[in-house]
Design an enzyme around this catalytic site. Structure first.
Site, mmCIF file in Angstrom:
data_model
loop_
_atom_site.group_PDB
_atom_site.id
_atom_site.type_symbol
_atom_site.label_atom_id
_atom_site.label_comp_id
_atom_site.label_asym_id
_atom_site.label_seq_id
_atom_site.Cartn_x
_atom_site.Cartn_y
_atom_site.Cartn_z
ATOM 1 N N LYS A 128 16.167 -38.609 65.904
ATOM 2 C CA LYS A 128 16.312 -37.665 65.942
ATOM 3 C C LYS A 128 14.630 -37.650 65.473
ATOM 4 O O LYS A 128 13.810 -37.544 66.037
ATOM 5 C CB LYS A 128 17.071 -37.145 64.972
ATOM 6 C CG LYS A 128 18.240 -37.005 66.038
ATOM 7 C CD LYS A 128 19.621 -36.692 65.418
ATOM 8 C CE LYS A 128 20.603 -36.473 66.986
ATOM 9 N NZ LYS A 128 22.216 -37.133 66.142
ATOM 10 N N SER B 228 25.856 -32.375 60.909
ATOM 11 C CA SER B 228 24.874 -32.291 61.691
ATOM 12 C C SER B 228 25.627 -30.884 62.507
ATOM 13 O O SER B 228 24.347 -30.171 63.182
ATOM 14 C CB SER B 228 25.221 -33.133 62.915
ATOM 15 O OG SER B 228 26.758 -33.290 63.047
ATOM 16 N N HIS C 167 20.559 -37.182 60.554
ATOM 17 C CA HIS C 167 19.412 -35.991 60.541
ATOM 18 C C HIS C 167 19.235 -35.957 58.575
ATOM 19 O O HIS C 167 18.904 -35.452 57.858
ATOM 20 C CB HIS C 167 20.762 -34.677 60.140
ATOM 21 C CG HIS C 167 21.770 -34.431 61.518
ATOM 22 N ND1 HIS C 167 20.743 -33.717 63.049
ATOM 23 C CD2 HIS C 167 22.403 -34.472 62.299
ATOM 24 C CE1 HIS C 167 21.179 -34.083 64.085
ATOM 25 N NE2 HIS C 167 22.603 -34.689 63.286
HETATM 26 C C1 PLP Z 1 23.217 -37.318 67.061
HETATM 27 C C2 PLP Z 1 24.371 -38.452 66.154
HETATM 28 C C3 PLP Z 1 24.641 -39.290 66.388
HETATM 29 C C4 PLP Z 1 24.468 -40.509 67.669
HETATM 30 O O1 PLP Z 1 23.175 -40.522 67.412
HETATM 31 P P1 PLP Z 1 21.578 -40.699 69.269
HETATM 32 O O2 PLP Z 1 20.855 -41.868 69.096
HETATM 33 O O3 PLP Z 1 21.888 -39.071 70.020
HETATM 34 O O4 PLP Z 1 23.030 -41.362 69.463
HETATM 35 C C5 PLP Z 1 25.179 -39.867 65.750
HETATM 36 N N1 PLP Z 1 25.735 -39.701 64.635
HETATM 37 C C6 PLP Z 1 24.978 -38.672 63.746
HETATM 38 C C7 PLP Z 1 25.682 -37.648 63.223
HETATM 39 C C8 PLP Z 1 24.561 -37.579 65.172
HETATM 40 O O5 PLP Z 1 24.144 -36.177 65.054
#
Ligand code: PLP
Length: 388
Positions: free
Chosen positions: A236, A177, A205
């Protein structure tokens, strides 16, 4: 107690690690408004620019009229609506799995999946750059945590050998991330099979970003169906909120019965479930969304290289590491003055002294906008880039 809290806040401020929220006064899309000023956004996880998408909004409105707002109960009591069921069927089909389960957030999903799957006496092999939600889930599980060097399959195998015969899980981000690089999936899956461990990948991602159709990291490597526990987010590229896991029927049956963050929390809104289904439909039916994002990624990296920065990425996350926290904050402020909104990422999200600008591209950015950003970056950073 209060004295200590006050001192810790003071320390954060002195070390340029104090955090505040930015209030955005517009939908999340490439053009945003803050305090009456307009900015071009290069800091969103909404890689396909779907947060304000007309089709997704219409689906949400319809669901709101038909199902109301709140779910009114946990998923196992009265909180599961037809919208939730359709979403899970859609995810399972999209990801080529027997079944899927949706959670209130990606963070909550990782907590619930990992704590249900492994117990005291088991081992979790975890990449050193894994997301905080994986780390927290691992800690909460009471299993032994073995951290291996970032994406280093030799180190991982050596560490597995030190714990021969143990039951457990190898877990990794699909796209990391804060660095934007891609997991060595062939290596990881081969080791999981060789040592009879479960493989788990977090596709937060990579979903909607990697692979020809945006199906994710398995499509990128032509390895569809190879991961045991495939987790992802709806927050995302899908542009909504929520997390999911998919895999075999038995995996999902087990999690429904054992995953505490799934069981003991009120279901997310049917409106959000319907919106997430619509977001996935947009990705699956409009192939240009993913194609434009991928073209932007390669175009932007090429332009940065022409400007003298040695930067490569296959994901929409392009970090420019400057090192010093204060330098990163200053660069962010200078770019903001020029109309670009980009996040400076600091400790503890990344290691101390590896502060960075984390550029996130969207499918809707135009080539002219990408050119403009490269120019602004060169002006604001000069020779302060320390690696990549
Ligand atoms: C953003 C993210 C999460 C958490 O997801 P949310 O829906 O924002 O709670 C989990 N793992 C990774 C790698 C992330 O980037």
């Amino acid at each position: 107690m209060w004295k200590r809290i006050e001192t810790e806040l003071e320390n954060l401020k002195q070390n340029h690690l104090y955090r505040q929220m930015t209030v955005i006064d517009s939908p999340q899309r490439k053009n945003i408004e803050i305090d009456g000023k307009k900015y071009l956004l290069f800091a969103s996880n909404s890689y396909l620019d779907l947060c304000d998408d007309a089709y997704v909004k219409t689906a949400a409105q319809r669901a709101m009229e038909e199902y109301g707002i709140g779910a009114g109960g946990s998923r196992l009591t009265t909180g599961t609506t037809t919208c939730h069921k359709i979403l899970e069927e859609t995810i399972a089909q999209w990801k080529h799995r027997e079944a899927a389960l949706a959670y209130n957030a990606g963070y909550i999903a990782n907590l619930g999946i990992i704590t249900a799957l492994v117990k005291a006496g088991d081992i979790i092999f975890s990449d050193e750059l894994n997301h905080a939600s994986i780390i927290d889930g691992a800690r909460l599980s009471k299993a032994q945590i073995v951290v291996y060097k970032h994406n280093d399959m030799l180190d991982l195998e050596n560490k597995i050998k030190e714990h021969a015969g143990c039951q457990g899980l190898i877990v990794s981000d699909g796209v990391f991330s804060m660095d934007g690089d891609v997991v060595d999936l062939p290596g990881l899956v081969a080791l999981a099979r060789k040592y009879q461990l479960l493989s788990m990948i977090d596709e937060a991602h990579s979903t909607g970003v990697l692979g020809k159709t945006g199906n994710g990291v398995e499509e990128y490597y032509d390895m569809i169906g190879s991961v045991d526990v495939l987790m992802g987010t709806l927050s995302k590229s899908v542009g909504v909120e929520g997390g999911f896991v998919c895999g075999s029927k038995m995996l999902i049956e087990y999690l429904i019965n054992k995953s505490r963050s799934f069981i003991f929390s009120t279901a997310f809104s049917p409106v959000m479930a319907a919106a997430a289904t619509a977001g996935i439909e947009r990705i699956r039916t409009d192939e240009n969304l993913v194609k434009r994002l991928q073209e932007n990624i390669s175009y932007f990296c090429k332009k940065l290289q022409m400007a003298g920065l040695d930067i490569h990425s296959d994901s929409a996350i392009i970090p420019i590491i400057v090192g010093d926290e204060e330098v990163a904050l200053q660069a962010m402020a200078d770019l903001k003055d020029r109309g670009y909104y980009i996040s400076a990422i600091r400790y503890p999200t990344v290691g101390k002294g590896s502060a960075r600008l984390r550029i996130a591209l969207m499918s809707s950015h135009t080539k002219e906008e990408l050119d403009g950003l490269v120019e602004a970056l060169v002006e604001c950073l000069g020779r302060k880039v320390i690696n990549e």
